[in-house]
Scaffold this motif. Structure first.
Motif, PDB file in Angstrom:
ATOM      1  N   UNK A   5       0.832  -1.203   0.000  1.00  0.00           N
ATOM      2  CA  UNK A   5       0.000   0.000   0.000  1.00  0.00           C
ATOM      3  C   UNK A   5       0.870   1.257   0.000  1.00  0.00           C
ATOM      4  N   UNK A   6       1.917   1.270   0.828  1.00  0.00           N
ATOM      5  CA  UNK A   6       2.801   2.442   0.895  1.00  0.00           C
ATOM      6  C   UNK A   6       3.642   2.588  -0.369  1.00  0.00           C
ATOM      7  N   UNK A   7       4.005   1.497  -0.991  1.00  0.00           N
ATOM      8  CA  UNK A   7       4.843   1.570  -2.189  1.00  0.00           C
ATOM      9  C   UNK A   7       4.035   1.835  -3.453  1.00  0.00           C
ATOM     10  N   UNK A   8       2.833   1.278  -3.540  1.00  0.00           N
ATOM     11  CA  UNK A   8       2.090   1.309  -4.792  1.00  0.00           C
ATOM     12  C   UNK A   8       0.723   1.973  -4.718  1.00  0.00           C
ATOM     13  N   UNK A   9       0.263   2.269  -3.528  1.00  0.00           N
ATOM     14  CA  UNK A   9      -1.063   2.871  -3.387  1.00  0.00           C
ATOM     15  C   UNK A   9      -1.089   4.299  -3.899  1.00  0.00           C
ATOM     16  N   UNK A  10      -2.271   4.767  -4.278  1.00  0.00           N
ATOM     17  CA  UNK A  10      -2.400   6.145  -4.757  1.00  0.00           C
ATOM     18  C   UNK A  10      -2.350   7.135  -3.601  1.00  0.00           C
ATOM     19  N   UNK A  11      -3.031   6.832  -2.503  1.00  0.00           N
ATOM     20  CA  UNK A  11      -3.071   7.723  -1.348  1.00  0.00           C
ATOM     21  C   UNK A  11      -3.191   6.865  -0.086  1.00  0.00           C
ATOM     22  N   UNK A  12      -2.071   6.249   0.351  1.00  0.00           N
ATOM     23  CA  UNK A  12      -2.123   5.343   1.500  1.00  0.00           C
ATOM     24  C   UNK A  12      -2.599   6.020   2.788  1.00  0.00           C
ATOM     25  N   UNK A  13      -2.448   7.345   2.871  1.00  0.00           N
ATOM     26  CA  UNK A  13      -2.843   8.058   4.083  1.00  0.00           C
ATOM     27  C   UNK A  13      -4.360   8.041   4.277  1.00  0.00           C
ATOM     28  N   UNK A  14      -5.104   7.623   3.253  1.00  0.00           N
ATOM     29  CA  UNK A  14      -6.543   7.442   3.398  1.00  0.00           C
ATOM     30  C   UNK A  14      -6.822   6.404   4.489  1.00  0.00           C
ATOM     31  N   UNK A  15      -5.972   5.387   4.569  1.00  0.00           N
ATOM     32  CA  UNK A  15      -6.148   4.311   5.534  1.00  0.00           C
ATOM     33  C   UNK A  15      -5.229   4.478   6.749  1.00  0.00           C
ATOM     34  N   UNK A  60       3.021   9.806   7.084  1.00  0.00           N
ATOM     35  CA  UNK A  60       3.360  10.930   6.220  1.00  0.00           C
ATOM     36  C   UNK A  60       4.739  11.434   6.619  1.00  0.00           C
ATOM     37  N   UNK A  61       5.228  12.400   5.884  1.00  0.00           N
ATOM     38  CA  UNK A  61       6.518  13.025   6.180  1.00  0.00           C
ATOM     39  C   UNK A  61       6.250  14.476   6.531  1.00  0.00           C
ATOM     40  N   UNK A  62       6.813  14.933   7.635  1.00  0.00           N
ATOM     41  CA  UNK A  62       6.703  16.336   8.006  1.00  0.00           C
ATOM     42  C   UNK A  62       8.018  17.020   7.674  1.00  0.00           C
ATOM     43  N   UNK A  63       7.940  18.070   6.885  1.00  0.00           N
ATOM     44  CA  UNK A  63       9.113  18.827   6.456  1.00  0.00           C
ATOM     45  C   UNK A  63       9.053  20.192   7.137  1.00  0.00           C
ATOM     46  N   UNK A  64      10.175  20.635   7.685  1.00  0.00           N
ATOM     47  CA  UNK A  64      10.218  21.953   8.322  1.00  0.00           C
ATOM     48  C   UNK A  64      11.586  22.579   8.101  1.00  0.00           C
ATOM     49  N   UNK A  65      11.586  23.897   7.908  1.00  0.00           N
ATOM     50  CA  UNK A  65      12.819  24.656   7.764  1.00  0.00           C
ATOM     51  C   UNK A  65      12.875  25.649   8.931  1.00  0.00           C
ATOM     52  N   UNK A  66      13.919  25.540   9.728  1.00  0.00           N
ATOM     53  CA  UNK A  66      14.118  26.419  10.875  1.00  0.00           C
ATOM     54  C   UNK A  66      15.252  27.387  10.574  1.00  0.00           C
ATOM     55  N   UNK A  98       9.911  29.347  12.409  1.00  0.00           N
ATOM     56  CA  UNK A  98       9.754  28.364  11.340  1.00  0.00           C
ATOM     57  C   UNK A  98       9.670  29.106  10.020  1.00  0.00           C
ATOM     58  N   UNK A  99      10.557  28.760   9.077  1.00  0.00           N
ATOM     59  CA  UNK A  99      10.577  29.439   7.785  1.00  0.00           C
ATOM     60  C   UNK A  99       9.641  28.798   6.774  1.00  0.00           C
ATOM     61  N   UNK A 100       9.453  27.488   6.877  1.00  0.00           N
ATOM     62  CA  UNK A 100       8.580  26.766   5.952  1.00  0.00           C
ATOM     63  C   UNK A 100       8.240  25.425   6.586  1.00  0.00           C
ATOM     64  N   UNK A 101       7.082  24.907   6.255  1.00  0.00           N
ATOM     65  CA  UNK A 101       6.728  23.561   6.714  1.00  0.00           C
ATOM     66  C   UNK A 101       5.705  22.973   5.761  1.00  0.00           C
ATOM     67  N   UNK A 102       5.656  21.667   5.728  1.00  0.00           N
ATOM     68  CA  UNK A 102       4.699  20.968   4.883  1.00  0.00           C
ATOM     69  C   UNK A 102       4.530  19.549   5.397  1.00  0.00           C
ATOM     70  N   UNK A 103       3.331  19.023   5.233  1.00  0.00           N
ATOM     71  CA  UNK A 103       3.078  17.613   5.485  1.00  0.00           C
ATOM     72  C   UNK A 103       2.985  16.953   4.123  1.00  0.00           C
ATOM     73  N   UNK A 104       3.877  16.018   3.866  1.00  0.00           N
ATOM     74  CA  UNK A 104       3.965  15.352   2.569  1.00  0.00           C
ATOM     75  C   UNK A 104       3.228  14.022   2.643  1.00  0.00           C
ATOM     76  N   UNK A 105       2.411  13.758   1.628  1.00  0.00           N
ATOM     77  CA  UNK A 105       1.631  12.525   1.606  1.00  0.00           C
ATOM     78  C   UNK A 105       1.757  11.846   0.257  1.00  0.00           C
ATOM     79  N   UNK A 106       1.291  10.613   0.205  1.00  0.00           N
ATOM     80  CA  UNK A 106       1.324   9.828  -1.021  1.00  0.00           C
ATOM     81  C   UNK A 106       2.100   8.548  -0.794  1.00  0.00           C
TER      82      UNK A 106
END
Length: 88
Positions: A12-22, A27-33, A47-55
């Motif tokens: 699911x994590x390798x091939x799913x379209x949106x595994x975070x549905x389940x 996810x990955x949290x990205x932050x720039x300090x 905090x200069x930038x942040x994002x939650x990365x999914x997929x």
């Protein structure tokens, strides 16, 4: 005996379209300090930038590398007639 067919978490994590549905927490949290350590900043911008990365994993890796590349500073070293870019 019949075993139900269902995808594994790895598939699911390798091939799913949106595994975070389940699994929304996978996810990955990205932050720039500012500075070199997030604990160093005590006032001003924390905090200069942040994002939650999914997929799926391939998309997570690409998104994370793209996010890091957007924030890498590049210096230039001029030697003779050539310039060399030096990323952080």
């Amino acid at each position: 005996m019949h075993h139900p067919q269902h995808p594994t978490l790895a598939s699911l994590m390798a091939l799913g379209e949106y595994p975070q549905q389940f699994f929304p927490r996978l996810s990955v949290t990205f932050a720039v300090f500012p500075g070199t350590d997030r604990g160093v900043v005590t006032e001003g911008v924390h905090l200069l930038d942040s994002a939650t990365l999914t997929g799926p994993i391939p998309e997570l890796v690409k998104s994370a590398v793209d996010a890091v590349c957007r924030h890498i500073r590049t210096a230039s070293l001029a030697e003779d007639t050539f310039r060399t870019d030096l990323p952080d």
